[in-house]
Design a protein around this motif. Sequence first.
Motif, PDB file in Angstrom:
ATOM      1  N   PRO A  79       0.834  -1.161   0.157  1.00  0.00           N
ATOM      2  CA  PRO A  79      -0.050  -0.093   0.045  1.00  0.00           C
ATOM      3  C   PRO A  79       0.852   1.239   0.003  1.00  0.00           C
ATOM      4  O   PRO A  79       1.922   1.287   0.553  1.00  0.00           O
ATOM      5  N   ALA A  80       0.370   2.298  -0.525  1.00  0.00           N
ATOM      6  CA  ALA A  80       1.083   3.363  -0.859  1.00  0.00           C
ATOM      7  C   ALA A  80       1.309   4.196   0.515  1.00  0.00           C
ATOM      8  O   ALA A  80       0.647   4.192   1.564  1.00  0.00           O
ATOM      9  N   VAL A  81       2.368   4.595   0.983  1.00  0.00           N
ATOM     10  CA  VAL A  81       2.865   5.105   2.187  1.00  0.00           C
ATOM     11  C   VAL A  81       2.351   6.653   2.356  1.00  0.00           C
ATOM     12  O   VAL A  81       2.821   7.495   1.288  1.00  0.00           O
ATOM     13  N   ILE A  82       1.366   7.326   3.084  1.00  0.00           N
ATOM     14  CA  ILE A  82       0.857   8.460   3.140  1.00  0.00           C
ATOM     15  C   ILE A  82       1.972   9.267   3.699  1.00  0.00           C
ATOM     16  O   ILE A  82       2.069  10.454   3.506  1.00  0.00           O
ATOM     17  N   ASN A  83       2.520   8.831   4.763  1.00  0.00           N
ATOM     18  CA  ASN A  83       3.692   9.834   5.624  1.00  0.00           C
ATOM     19  C   ASN A  83       4.689   8.894   5.957  1.00  0.00           C
ATOM     20  O   ASN A  83       4.485   7.567   5.800  1.00  0.00           O
ATOM     21  N   GLY A  84       5.642   9.395   6.662  1.00  0.00           N
ATOM     22  CA  GLY A  84       6.734   8.784   7.156  1.00  0.00           C
ATOM     23  C   GLY A  84       6.922   8.246   8.622  1.00  0.00           C
ATOM     24  O   GLY A  84       7.788   7.829   9.357  1.00  0.00           O
ATOM     25  N   ILE A 190      23.430   4.732  13.088  1.00  0.00           N
ATOM     26  CA  ILE A 190      22.610   5.255  12.137  1.00  0.00           C
ATOM     27  C   ILE A 190      21.253   4.771  12.742  1.00  0.00           C
ATOM     28  O   ILE A 190      21.026   3.583  12.682  1.00  0.00           O
ATOM     29  N   SER A 191      20.285   5.834  13.038  1.00  0.00           N
ATOM     30  CA  SER A 191      18.779   5.037  13.326  1.00  0.00           C
ATOM     31  C   SER A 191      17.829   5.877  12.459  1.00  0.00           C
ATOM     32  O   SER A 191      17.979   6.950  11.611  1.00  0.00           O
ATOM     33  N   TYR A 192      16.640   4.996  12.294  1.00  0.00           N
ATOM     34  CA  TYR A 192      15.515   5.394  11.408  1.00  0.00           C
ATOM     35  C   TYR A 192      14.238   5.518  12.386  1.00  0.00           C
ATOM     36  O   TYR A 192      13.807   4.519  12.724  1.00  0.00           O
ATOM     37  N   ASN A 193      13.703   6.829  12.620  1.00  0.00           N
ATOM     38  CA  ASN A 193      12.549   7.047  13.174  1.00  0.00           C
ATOM     39  C   ASN A 193      12.697   6.355  14.782  1.00  0.00           C
ATOM     40  O   ASN A 193      11.622   6.280  15.351  1.00  0.00           O
ATOM     41  N   GLU A 194      14.052   6.361  14.922  1.00  0.00           N
ATOM     42  CA  GLU A 194      14.141   6.095  16.615  1.00  0.00           C
ATOM     43  C   GLU A 194      15.148   7.024  16.971  1.00  0.00           C
ATOM     44  O   GLU A 194      16.370   7.122  16.629  1.00  0.00           O
ATOM     45  N   SER A 195      15.015   7.614  18.052  1.00  0.00           N
ATOM     46  CA  SER A 195      15.921   8.542  18.741  1.00  0.00           C
ATOM     47  C   SER A 195      17.157   7.727  19.533  1.00  0.00           C
ATOM     48  O   SER A 195      16.706   7.017  20.283  1.00  0.00           O
ATOM     49  N   ILE A 196      18.432   8.340  19.223  1.00  0.00           N
ATOM     50  CA  ILE A 196      19.386   7.505  20.089  1.00  0.00           C
ATOM     51  C   ILE A 196      20.001   8.444  21.014  1.00  0.00           C
ATOM     52  O   ILE A 196      20.097   8.076  22.221  1.00  0.00           O
ATOM     53  N   ALA A 197      20.160   9.688  20.699  1.00  0.00           N
ATOM     54  CA  ALA A 197      20.834  10.822  21.705  1.00  0.00           C
ATOM     55  C   ALA A 197      19.806  11.099  22.760  1.00  0.00           C
ATOM     56  O   ALA A 197      18.644  11.135  22.528  1.00  0.00           O
ATOM     57  N   VAL A 208       7.271  18.763  15.401  1.00  0.00           N
ATOM     58  CA  VAL A 208       7.190  19.510  14.607  1.00  0.00           C
ATOM     59  C   VAL A 208       7.023  19.193  13.175  1.00  0.00           C
ATOM     60  O   VAL A 208       6.305  19.569  12.113  1.00  0.00           O
ATOM     61  N   TYR A 209       7.383  17.978  12.996  1.00  0.00           N
ATOM     62  CA  TYR A 209       7.543  16.923  11.686  1.00  0.00           C
ATOM     63  C   TYR A 209       6.542  15.803  12.091  1.00  0.00           C
ATOM     64  O   TYR A 209       7.435  14.673  11.702  1.00  0.00           O
ATOM     65  N   PRO A 210       5.565  15.744  12.319  1.00  0.00           N
ATOM     66  CA  PRO A 210       4.924  14.553  12.417  1.00  0.00           C
ATOM     67  C   PRO A 210       4.800  13.523  11.395  1.00  0.00           C
ATOM     68  O   PRO A 210       4.355  12.413  11.679  1.00  0.00           O
ATOM     69  N   LEU A 236      18.529  14.248   9.936  1.00  0.00           N
ATOM     70  CA  LEU A 236      17.779  14.742   8.454  1.00  0.00           C
ATOM     71  C   LEU A 236      16.517  14.096   8.485  1.00  0.00           C
ATOM     72  O   LEU A 236      16.417  13.112   8.706  1.00  0.00           O
ATOM     73  N   VAL A 237      15.796  15.381   8.116  1.00  0.00           N
ATOM     74  CA  VAL A 237      14.397  15.136   8.412  1.00  0.00           C
ATOM     75  C   VAL A 237      13.729  15.066   6.639  1.00  0.00           C
ATOM     76  O   VAL A 237      14.145  16.195   6.126  1.00  0.00           O
ATOM     77  N   PHE A 238      12.880  14.158   6.515  1.00  0.00           N
ATOM     78  CA  PHE A 238      12.466  13.892   5.131  1.00  0.00           C
ATOM     79  C   PHE A 238      10.853  14.059   5.253  1.00  0.00           C
ATOM     80  O   PHE A 238      10.259  13.396   6.106  1.00  0.00           O
ATOM     81  N   GLU A 239      10.020  14.497   4.205  1.00  0.00           N
ATOM     82  CA  GLU A 239       8.734  14.816   4.102  1.00  0.00           C
ATOM     83  C   GLU A 239       8.569  14.029   2.837  1.00  0.00           C
ATOM     84  O   GLU A 239       9.318  14.460   1.599  1.00  0.00           O
ATOM     85  N   ASN A 240       7.522  13.417   2.582  1.00  0.00           N
ATOM     86  CA  ASN A 240       6.734  12.898   1.334  1.00  0.00           C
ATOM     87  C   ASN A 240       6.127  13.748   0.535  1.00  0.00           C
ATOM     88  O   ASN A 240       5.036  14.142   1.075  1.00  0.00           O
ATOM     89  N   GLN A 241       6.404  14.001  -0.755  1.00  0.00           N
ATOM     90  CA  GLN A 241       5.397  14.771  -1.763  1.00  0.00           C
ATOM     91  C   GLN A 241       5.528  14.011  -2.919  1.00  0.00           C
ATOM     92  O   GLN A 241       6.373  13.807  -3.474  1.00  0.00           O
ATOM     93  N   ASN A 242       4.334  13.504  -3.275  1.00  0.00           N
ATOM     94  CA  ASN A 242       4.039  12.905  -4.628  1.00  0.00           C
ATOM     95  C   ASN A 242       5.148  11.638  -4.863  1.00  0.00           C
ATOM     96  O   ASN A 242       5.715  11.496  -5.809  1.00  0.00           O
ATOM     97  N   ASN A 243       5.061  10.882  -3.600  1.00  0.00           N
ATOM     98  CA  ASN A 243       5.810   9.761  -3.622  1.00  0.00           C
ATOM     99  C   ASN A 243       7.392  10.045  -3.782  1.00  0.00           C
ATOM    100  O   ASN A 243       8.135   9.148  -4.169  1.00  0.00           O
ATOM    101  N   GLN A 244       7.793  11.052  -3.542  1.00  0.00           N
ATOM    102  CA  GLN A 244       9.280  11.371  -3.288  1.00  0.00           C
ATOM    103  C   GLN A 244       9.426  11.908  -2.001  1.00  0.00           C
ATOM    104  O   GLN A 244       8.751  12.730  -1.449  1.00  0.00           O
ATOM    105  N   TRP A 245      10.699  11.534  -1.408  1.00  0.00           N
ATOM    106  CA  TRP A 245      11.021  12.052  -0.121  1.00  0.00           C
ATOM    107  C   TRP A 245      11.952  13.346  -0.211  1.00  0.00           C
ATOM    108  O   TRP A 245      13.008  13.122  -0.802  1.00  0.00           O
ATOM    109  N   TYR A 246      11.729  14.421   0.312  1.00  0.00           N
ATOM    110  CA  TYR A 246      12.501  15.664   0.288  1.00  0.00           C
ATOM    111  C   TYR A 246      13.153  15.988   1.620  1.00  0.00           C
ATOM    112  O   TYR A 246      12.443  15.826   2.557  1.00  0.00           O
ATOM    113  N   LEU A 247      14.266  16.524   1.535  1.00  0.00           N
ATOM    114  CA  LEU A 247      14.577  17.295   2.788  1.00  0.00           C
ATOM    115  C   LEU A 247      14.040  18.401   3.314  1.00  0.00           C
ATOM    116  O   LEU A 247      13.838  19.439   2.510  1.00  0.00           O
ATOM    117  N   VAL A 248      13.697  18.393   4.594  1.00  0.00           N
ATOM    118  CA  VAL A 248      12.842  19.417   5.069  1.00  0.00           C
ATOM    119  C   VAL A 248      13.700  20.192   6.303  1.00  0.00           C
ATOM    120  O   VAL A 248      13.351  21.161   6.702  1.00  0.00           O
TER     121      VAL A 248
END
Length: 257
Positions: A79-84, A190-197, A208-210, A236-248
């Motif tokens: 299924p298409a991912v709506i958000n991250g 390196i972590s993905y959607n998990e805080s280390i520090a 801020v970036y839900p 690095l924070v990424f947001e999805n737009q039109n199925n592409q992930w951009y740096l925000v």
Amino acid sequence: MNPKRNWMTTIGIVTCVSLLIAGCAENNKSGSSPAPTHTAEASPSQKPATSPTASAGASIAPTPSPTSKPSAAPSPTAPAVINGNVPSEQAKKLISERSAEVIAAIKAKDMKKLATYVHPELGVRFSPYTYVDMKNNLVFKAAQLTNLLTDPTEHNWGEHDGSGDSIKLTFASYYDKYVYNHDFATPEKISYNESIAKGNMINNTRTVYPTSIVVEYYFSGFDKKFEGLDWAGLKLVFENQNNQWYLVGIVHDQWTV
């Protein structure tokens, strides 16, 4: 009356009658037709129960296609991912390749390449600490990044931890102190959607970036005498737009007092 003539007359009559009867019988035998037999016929409203079989060699008209198409079978794709806002492993699959390209561009200070990853509408926000200050942290659009490293203008990036003084630096100075002050392209973790520090400053990145994916590059420390208080991180924070992930967002992280 002559008896002989009477007898002859009688014989003649009998003979004529006999011949007449015989002739009639012969005519009935050879010349007359039997009464017609009525074959049962279907009334015009009736149809044969089965379709007639086509004779050998006859061409059969193709069956017309149905006017309505059958429903297509569901696609086996995910299924298409709506958000991250997804679990770590799924976030890694979605963004690891792209985040590696971004961190490589940051290391090389390739602003032209970095600009291609920046969100076309939101731009990219630079935050010196893990608490993202929506009021004071600066946002730049992709087109603005190209010449920032050579721009002598000093900007106010927020407040210094502890003193509360304004962080007034050129982009190049800010970059060396609050973006790439360690080799985050080859981090300890390196972590993905998990805080280390884990510091004493509020981490509001997810607030801020839900709907983002947050990739964190982390070092647990560099000098043993500091007992880990010199840890460092870059998010690095990424947001999805039109199925592409951009740096925000580029969020620097370190121990604060």
